[in-house]
Design a protein around this motif. Structure first.
Motif, PDB file in Angstrom:
ATOM      1  N   LYS A   1       0.524  -1.355   0.458  1.00 40.97           N
ATOM      2  CA  LYS A   1      -0.102   0.114   0.153  1.00 40.97           C
ATOM      3  C   LYS A   1       0.805   1.299   0.041  1.00 40.97           C
ATOM      4  CE  LYS A   1      -3.381  -0.553  -0.456  1.00 40.97           C
ATOM      5  NZ  LYS A   1      -4.408  -1.374  -1.754  1.00 40.97           N
ATOM      6  N   TYR A   2       1.986   1.075   0.150  1.00 40.77           N
ATOM      7  CA  TYR A   2       2.877   1.920   0.394  1.00 40.77           C
ATOM      8  C   TYR A   2       3.689   2.674  -1.075  1.00 40.77           C
ATOM      9  CZ  TYR A   2       1.996   2.076   5.125  1.00 40.77           C
ATOM     10  OH  TYR A   2       1.942   2.289   6.597  1.00 40.77           O
ATOM     11  N   VAL A   3       3.791   1.528  -1.682  1.00 41.01           N
ATOM     12  CA  VAL A   3       5.205   1.937  -2.910  1.00 41.01           C
ATOM     13  C   VAL A   3       4.300   2.743  -4.091  1.00 41.01           C
ATOM     14  CG1 VAL A   3       5.846   0.609  -5.285  1.00 41.01           C
ATOM     15  CG2 VAL A   3       5.534  -0.667  -2.769  1.00 41.01           C
ATOM     16  N   ILE A   4       3.261   2.975  -4.466  1.00 42.23           N
ATOM     17  CA  ILE A   4       2.599   4.063  -4.819  1.00 42.23           C
ATOM     18  C   ILE A   4       2.661   5.552  -4.445  1.00 42.23           C
ATOM     19  CG2 ILE A   4       0.759   4.761  -6.638  1.00 42.23           C
ATOM     20  CD1 ILE A   4       0.164   2.297  -7.718  1.00 42.23           C
ATOM     21  N   PRO A   5       2.228   5.470  -2.756  1.00 45.24           N
ATOM     22  CA  PRO A   5       2.083   6.949  -2.877  1.00 45.24           C
ATOM     23  C   PRO A   5       3.543   7.241  -2.606  1.00 45.24           C
ATOM     24  CG  PRO A   5       1.525   4.844  -1.341  1.00 45.24           C
ATOM     25  CD  PRO A   5       1.908   4.249  -2.358  1.00 45.24           C
ATOM     26  N   LEU A   6       4.861   6.332  -2.069  1.00 46.79           N
ATOM     27  CA  LEU A   6       6.036   6.615  -2.190  1.00 46.79           C
ATOM     28  C   LEU A   6       6.451   7.103  -3.410  1.00 46.79           C
ATOM     29  CD1 LEU A   6       7.297   4.851   1.477  1.00 46.79           C
ATOM     30  CD2 LEU A   6       5.960   6.759   0.652  1.00 46.79           C
ATOM     31  N   THR A   7       5.993   6.490  -4.186  1.00 47.41           N
ATOM     32  CA  THR A   7       6.797   7.317  -5.696  1.00 47.41           C
ATOM     33  C   THR A   7       6.669   8.269  -5.697  1.00 47.41           C
ATOM     34  OG1 THR A   7       6.708   4.227  -6.374  1.00 47.41           O
ATOM     35  CG2 THR A   7       6.929   5.639  -7.867  1.00 47.41           C
ATOM     36  N   LEU A   8       4.900   8.215  -6.315  1.00 42.41           N
ATOM     37  CA  LEU A   8       4.492   9.785  -6.159  1.00 42.41           C
ATOM     38  C   LEU A   8       5.224  10.358  -5.775  1.00 42.41           C
ATOM     39  CD1 LEU A   8       0.288   8.789  -6.188  1.00 42.41           C
ATOM     40  CD2 LEU A   8       2.180   9.640  -8.396  1.00 42.41           C
TER      41      LEU A   8
END
Lengths: 281, 204
Positions: free
Chosen positions: B81-88
């Motif tokens: 759940k953290y991968v996309i927000p952190l990539t953003l």
């Protein structure tokens, strides 16, 4: 050998209690799990999937507590829950790449075979499928786990009779292996009667009985007649009675009732109805 | 983890496309107006609001229940759940760095970038456990407060850098700013641990 062993599961909710539920799912068998809405079927299946934490009791899969199963061991349990749980925005052809990265024992070829057999359109999003087609997608996924145990919660609801028959054939083929078993809850009792080796009946959170299909046929029968005839039956023969303004019927123990009065075959529906709606003698 | 990320990407395709369009539009306007602050807030808002959209979809489709029932470990589910927000957050920081190169006289000093990145990481790290614990519907109030803090916080941080120039004026301050993403990453790691615990205890 028991593939699943539910050992005295108790779980208290504000308005419902699952009370000391215990039964077994032996290898090579299909176990039907019956009961009215809210009886505790889904809660029991959730306990078997470790999705709820029981207050007491435990569930064992191949003798191991489900709470301690490894990722690979847990993948040996395929399930279709009442809500299919596959993402709506995902296309049917995208399910396999996703689940192959999620389930270590995933069999993509098997999934392709099943989606073709179920006529699932590969380019349709799961959300665009009808309820029956969604259920088929869920079943195809559950049967592609290389699973030993299938837990099916109302998995044949929404399917037409032809599709249901296909599913039952698949389940029948699945349990030919003694290391495989199916635990299925369904309101379509006709399906359960066709395929089940054992039936577990739950009512208001408690197990009423756990019997083999043969035992059910041998033990239960329907009596229809007058009050006078009913009174003539041996005392231990009558299990439950139902009265309407126009008729009187009773669920009886076939052996104890003897052959004095003609008895009819009791279906699972009848047995459930008598236990839930009937009164004792 | 691969399957979880693939699902996340496929399920979020539409929203990510919309984010890309919106951010590009704000970025271009910001460059034309020579005002990088124009899109910083939007970028932070996107990264911070993404988890609510993603977790709301999971709740509707009962995906987390399916993933857990399939035997996927709670740690992997939480981390996914953290991968996309952190990539953003990272992409927004990189785009902001590009903006600083394109704008002749940017009002934000370079050292402000890692701080904005850190702020985004911390906000994402606060929100995901809240949504997993209470659900998006109930966690929305907390989420709104966090988003308001996000916008106000980025504006305040931006103002602080512009008007005071306090931190970047010293070497120690600059080093502190440069190292601040470590604080953000630590917050994310702690948040993943909390989210894992929540998923482990959650009943479906």
């Amino acid at each position: 050998m028991d593939i699943l062993n539910i050992q005295g599961i108790t779980k208290q909710y504000p308005k419902f209690r699952l009370d000391n539920v215990r039964f077994r799912v032996p290898g090579g068998s299909v176990v039907g799990f019956i009961g009215e809405n809210g009886a505790g079927k889904t809660t029991t299946l959730k306990a078997a999937l470790n999705l709820i934490r029981p207050d007491s009791g435990k569930v064992e899969y191949f003798g191991k507590d489900v709470r301690t199963l490894s990722e690979r061991e847990k993948a040996g349990i395929g399930m279709v829950l009442d809500d299919v749980c596959l993402p709506d925005s995902v296309k049917v052809r995208e399910i396999s790449p996703i689940l192959s990265g999620l389930i270590p024992t995933w069999d993509g070829e098997r999934f392709s075979e099943l989606t073709a057999a179920f006529s699932l359109p590969p380019d349709s999003a799961v959300g665009a499928l009808s309820k029956g087609m969604k259920m088929k997608a869920g079943l195809a996924a559950a049967l592609s786990h290389r699973a030993n145990l299938l837990l099916l919660d109302e998995a044949t609801s929404g399917l037409d009779p032809v599709a249901r028959d296909e599913v039952l054939d698949l389940l029948y083929a699945f349990v030919k292996d003694e290391n495989h078993a199916v635990l299925m809850s369904s309101h379509i009792v006709e399906d359960l009667e066709k395929i089940c080796d054992y039936v577990v009946f739950i009512h208001e959170g408690r197990i009423v009985f756990e019997k083999s299909a043969d035992q059910l046929r041998e033990e239960f029968a329907l009596f229809k007649g007058s009050d006078e005839q009913l009174r003539a039956l041996p005392p231990g023969a009558v299990i439950r009675i139902r009265r309407t303004p126009f008729s009187l019927s009773a669920l009886v123990n076939r052996k104890a009732a003897g052959t004095r009065f003609p008895l009819e075959r009791a279906s699972l529906d009848d047995i459930m109805l008598f236990y839930i709606k009937g009164e004792s003698r | 983890m691969k399957g979880l990320l693939l699902k996340e990407l496929i399920a979020s395709k539409a929203i990510l496309r919309w984010y890309a369009f919106l951010f590009t539009a704000f970025f271009i306007v910001g460059i034309v107006l020579q005002n990088e602050g124009f899109f910083f807030g939007v970028g932070v808002f996107m990264a911070v609001s993404y988890p609510s959209i993603s977790i709301a979809a999971d709740e509707k489709e009962k995906w987390l229940k399916f993933a857990l029932a399939s035997g996927c470990p709670p740690l992997k589910i939480a981390a996914s759940k953290y991968v996309i927000p952190l990539t953003l957050a990272l992409l927004i920081a990189l785009a902001s760095a590009l903006a600083l190169c394109l704008i002749p006289d940017p009002s934000l000093p370079w050292m402000g970038l890692p701080v904005l990145f850190t702020l985004t990481l911390i906000l994402v790290s606060l929100m995901i456990p809240v949504y997993l614990r209470f659900g998006v519907e109930h966690g929305r109030v907390v989420g709104m407060v966090i988003i308001v803090i996000a916008v106000a916080g980025s504006a305040a941080a931006f103002g602080a850098f512009v008007n005071i120039g306090l931190i970047t004026s010293t070497v120690a301050g600059a080093v502190l700013c440069g190292l601040s993403p470590l604080l953000g990453l630590a917050a994310a790691a702690l948040s993943i641990a909390v989210s894992t615990k929540i998923l482990r205890k959650k009943e479906f």
